[in-house]
Design an enzyme around this catalytic site. Structure first.
Site, PDB file in Angstrom:
ATOM      1  N   GLY A 111       0.814  -1.211   0.000  1.00  0.00           N
ATOM      2  CA  GLY A 111       0.000   0.000   0.000  1.00  0.00           C
ATOM      3  C   GLY A 111       0.846   1.258   0.000  1.00  0.00           C
ATOM      4  O   GLY A 111       0.512   2.249  -0.663  1.00  0.00           O
ATOM      5  N   SER A 112       1.942   1.219   0.735  1.00  0.00           N
ATOM      6  CA  SER A 112       2.859   2.361   0.782  1.00  0.00           C
ATOM      7  C   SER A 112       3.492   2.592  -0.585  1.00  0.00           C
ATOM      8  O   SER A 112       3.679   3.743  -1.018  1.00  0.00           O
ATOM      9  CB  SER A 112       3.951   2.107   1.830  1.00  0.00           C
ATOM     10  OG  SER A 112       3.379   1.798   3.079  1.00  0.00           O
ATOM     11  N   ASP A 134       5.545  -9.565   6.807  1.00  0.00           N
ATOM     12  CA  ASP A 134       5.023 -10.666   5.992  1.00  0.00           C
ATOM     13  C   ASP A 134       6.000 -11.153   4.929  1.00  0.00           C
ATOM     14  O   ASP A 134       5.800 -12.225   4.353  1.00  0.00           O
ATOM     15  CB  ASP A 134       3.719 -10.246   5.312  1.00  0.00           C
ATOM     16  CG  ASP A 134       2.565 -10.111   6.292  1.00  0.00           C
ATOM     17  OD1 ASP A 134       2.592 -10.791   7.329  1.00  0.00           O
ATOM     18  OD2 ASP A 134       1.644  -9.320   6.028  1.00  0.00           O
ATOM     19  N   ARG A 161       6.032 -25.644  22.692  1.00  0.00           N
ATOM     20  CA  ARG A 161       6.403 -27.058  22.589  1.00  0.00           C
ATOM     21  C   ARG A 161       6.747 -27.635  23.961  1.00  0.00           C
ATOM     22  O   ARG A 161       6.456 -28.810  24.243  1.00  0.00           O
ATOM     23  CB  ARG A 161       7.578 -27.242  21.629  1.00  0.00           C
ATOM     24  CG  ARG A 161       7.928 -28.713  21.385  1.00  0.00           C
ATOM     25  CD  ARG A 161       9.044 -28.872  20.363  1.00  0.00           C
ATOM     26  NE  ARG A 161       8.606 -28.502  19.034  1.00  0.00           N
ATOM     27  CZ  ARG A 161       7.890 -29.310  18.238  1.00  0.00           C
ATOM     28  NH1 ARG A 161       7.500 -30.476  18.678  1.00  0.00           N
ATOM     29  NH2 ARG A 161       7.542 -28.910  17.026  1.00  0.00           N
TER      30      ARG A 161
END
Length: 326
Positions: A111-112, A134, A161
């Site tokens: 978007g930037s 991401d 875990r």
């Protein structure tokens, strides 16, 4: 876009979209690289929203002192629908001209980049610097913030875990990744997850259920399943697993802790290199470019070309994760 070479007198920098660890290191690099070359540096606060409002300040060397190790962004960030319009973009350009800026470095994601492209097309040169946890920006192998987020998730997986082993349970860990599964894939492979669900690959619920039951039959007492948010929510997938296997699971939704924290050494170096490189391109008279790193080499490409490319998901790593989780 090419403008007059070596005519940069004032360069601005802003951060936009979701924050990511390492943005501050990139801001620091832009400011200090500019000042080193005799160019005045200006910070634009609150992204494109702040740009339209003229929330712009001149920065000195000390303005970016003591920030390289801090997460988030000192310039703050904001999403701005108005800037998607021609009128909003003209407001931004008017503020840039009012301050006498000659170029702008935009640190953020897809978007930037769209905002930077729009400004360049209207005659104001911008360079895009990829910063998103991401890791979904084409034209670069790594985006600023991904490595830190990966290690944050991996630390959580290791802790979960311990509990999964102690209580002999199956845990589902939901991680960020609406359209890209890099966080899920890399953390799942590094964390030894038995199942990884990513937006780029279909999954077979029956196969996952059978592998869980098969593991139980051979004495396996616990499992870790990593789910990218773009595939399903952790609680919803837990219900699907229970319906298929009658196996109770516990769900951990990691949420926004993945965005925070001090950036890793890798992200600090990456941000420093890319921020400085963006200034170099502006000094060379270039605009409408997006910077990145490929095979440890700094690269740049037309920002429109970058936006049109698909995310480069590493299917070979996904295949490996399945082979190692038998």
């Amino acid at each position: 876009m090419t403008v007059g070479v070596n005519k940069m007198k004032k360069i601005g920098v802003l951060t936009s979209g979701g924050d990511s660890p390492g943005m501050n290191a990139a801001i620091r690099a832009v400011v200090r690289k500019s000042i080193y070359h005799g160019i005045e540096a200006y910070g634009v606060y609150q992204g494109y929203s702040g740009l339209m409002a003229g929330n712009i300040s001149k920065f000195e060397l000390g303005s970016v002192g003591d920030i390289i190790h801090r997460g988030g962004t000192m310039l703050r960030s904001a999403r701005c629908k108005e800037f998607e319009t021609k009128e909003g973009q003209q407001k931004g350009i008017e503020q840039l001209r009012k301050m006498g800026l000659d170029g702008l470095v935009v640190i953020g994601g897809n978007g930037s980049y769209l905002g930077a492209k729009a400004l360049t097309e209207q005659g104001f040169p911008c360079i895009g610097v990829p910063a998103t946890i991401d890791n979904d920006i084409p034209g670069t192998q790594f985006t600023i913030g991904f490595d830190t987020a990966l290690n944050t998730v991996l630390d959580a997986i290791d802790r979960i875990r311990d509990t999964a082993t102690s209580h002999e349970r199956t845990f589902i860990v939901e991680v960020m990744g609406r359209d890209a599964g890099d966080i899920a894939l890399w953390s799942g492979l590094a964390g030894g997850a038995e199942t990884i669900l990513v937006p780029e690959e279909d999954y077979d619920l029956d196969d996952i259920a059978e592998r869980l039951k098969s593991g139980q039959r051979r004495g396996k007492k616990h499992s870790i399943i990593i789910v990218a948010e773009g595939v399903s929510s952790g609680p919803k997938f837990a219900e699907e697993i229970f319906a298929k296997t009658n196996i109770e699971t516990r769900v951990s939704v990691l949420g926004h802790i993945q965005r925070g924290g001090n950036p890793t050494g890798f992200d600090r170096v990456l941000a420093s290199r890319l921020g400085a490189y963006a200034v170099e391109l502006l000094m060379e008279g270039k605009g409408g470019r997006a910077v990145g790193v490929v095979k440890d080499k700094l690269v740049n490409d037309d920002i429109l070309t970058v936006l049109e490319q698909p995310h480069n998901f590493q299917s070979d790593m996904y295949k490996l994760s399945k082979e190692l989780s038998i």
